[in-house]
Design an enzyme around this catalytic site. Sequence first.
Site, mmCIF file in Angstrom:
data_model
loop_
_atom_site.group_PDB
_atom_site.id
_atom_site.type_symbol
_atom_site.label_atom_id
_atom_site.label_comp_id
_atom_site.label_asym_id
_atom_site.label_seq_id
_atom_site.Cartn_x
_atom_site.Cartn_y
_atom_site.Cartn_z
ATOM 1 N N TYR A 1 -11.831 -77.710 -38.977
ATOM 2 C CA TYR A 1 -11.221 -76.982 -37.872
ATOM 3 C C TYR A 1 -12.276 -76.466 -36.902
ATOM 4 C CZ TYR A 1 -7.359 -77.256 -41.151
ATOM 5 O OH TYR A 1 -6.401 -77.730 -42.019
ATOM 6 N N GLU B 1 -10.411 -90.939 -60.901
ATOM 7 C CA GLU B 1 -9.399 -90.998 -59.849
ATOM 8 C C GLU B 1 -9.893 -91.840 -58.670
ATOM 9 O OE1 GLU B 1 -6.382 -90.067 -59.266
ATOM 10 O OE2 GLU B 1 -5.843 -88.561 -60.756
ATOM 11 N N LYS C 1 0.800 -77.001 -58.118
ATOM 12 C CA LYS C 1 0.575 -78.437 -58.017
ATOM 13 C C LYS C 1 -0.414 -78.941 -59.064
ATOM 14 C CE LYS C 1 1.784 -78.383 -53.127
ATOM 15 N NZ LYS C 1 1.617 -79.006 -51.786
ATOM 16 N N LYS D 1 -11.488 -83.010 -51.371
ATOM 17 C CA LYS D 1 -10.813 -81.848 -50.796
ATOM 18 C C LYS D 1 -10.567 -80.832 -51.895
ATOM 19 C CE LYS D 1 -6.710 -80.555 -48.135
ATOM 20 N NZ LYS D 1 -5.443 -81.021 -47.527
ATOM 21 N N SER E 1 -8.637 -75.045 -44.952
ATOM 22 C CA SER E 1 -8.266 -73.839 -44.217
ATOM 23 C C SER E 1 -8.893 -72.572 -44.788
ATOM 24 C CB SER E 1 -6.746 -73.711 -44.204
ATOM 25 O OG SER E 1 -6.232 -73.648 -45.532
ATOM 26 N N LYS F 1 -8.456 -84.662 -54.799
ATOM 27 C CA LYS F 1 -7.890 -83.443 -54.229
ATOM 28 C C LYS F 1 -7.629 -82.477 -55.378
ATOM 29 C CE LYS F 1 -4.219 -81.786 -51.174
ATOM 30 N NZ LYS F 1 -3.005 -82.178 -50.422
ATOM 31 N N ARG G 1 -1.039 -73.760 -45.837
ATOM 32 C CA ARG G 1 0.382 -73.687 -46.176
ATOM 33 C C ARG G 1 1.122 -72.750 -45.242
ATOM 34 N NH1 ARG G 1 -0.908 -73.946 -52.687
ATOM 35 N NH2 ARG G 1 -1.341 -76.192 -52.689
#
Length: 347
Positions: free
Chosen positions: A334, A254, A238, A269, A295, A215, A225
């Site tokens: 979506y 990872e 982040k 992502k 999104s 991510k 968000r």
Amino acid sequence: MNNHLPKLSSANITAHIDDVTGSRRLRRMRKASWSRRLVQETRLSVDNLILPFFLTYGEGVSEPVDAMPGVERHSVDMAVRLAEKAAKLGIPAVAPFPRERAEVKTDDGSFVASPDNLINRAVRAIKKEVPEIGIITDAALDPFTTHGHDGILRDGEIINDESVAMIVRGALSQAEAGADIIAPSDMMDGRIGAIRRALDENGFSHVAIMSYATKFASAFYGPYRDAIGTLGVLKGDKKTYYLDPANSDEALREAEQDVIEGADMLMVKPGMPYLDIIHRLKDTFRLPTFAYQVSGEYAMIKAAGINGWIDEEKVMMEGLTAFKRAGCDGILTYFALEAAQKLQNQG
């Protein structure tokens, strides 16, 4: 000036091409719809689609998400109806994300473990009324914290091990509610192994883990968000726990760690800007591999379509096919309902 060069004509150019390529013509199988379908290498199916959606409080509520045209936040009863629609279209699984009330948010995000949070209420309701559809839940803390981070924030630092302990509590509560797959998106070190041990020790060895293995600290998350109510709340960024968008080898490290710790599936992502990561993960680990078309990706396509700058439906299907071509077994999008309907009509 060289007067010995041959005069160019369409005839001798064609002869030259024939001399170089022989009788080979790669365009032959592109000349008709039936021949293009006959040799198509990548086929998108409704089985590749996962529908993420947003939850809110109330009854009979479906409220629009301003930054994501066509997407709504649903009360639990309406989320059940949405899951029914997805199941009827053949979509294998859904993934709910909550917009929690401010009064339940704390610095440590402990409401993630409550049986009364929106995710767990929705999971129980969907499992009761639409048992045939799979449910994928995220145990990250960001919908439940006052500061909008995925972990516990103290003195400007995300505390890894305490965050993992709380995320494990959240994962167990989701498993108890009936979640089929736990998909932690927090990117804390060691959380996959900790969740796997806790699930196994508490009688949930049948519950799978889809790791948000790679991510990235992306700018594509803004509309999400807004949807869950952390836009404008997030303190700082982040980057200390999400991946640098410039790093590909680190992404593999990872993912490798999560595989070692017991991940059943891997996720990348965002999606479209990271097709190379999808391909590398699939080629390296040969595990079921997923992408989240996030999104911001959705909003850009929608906005361009609304303005008439692109053919929205064609771009939607082209993008989803690209995920499949890169190596995805599934795509969180979506567009899932629209794409499923399109695929159903084609069939």
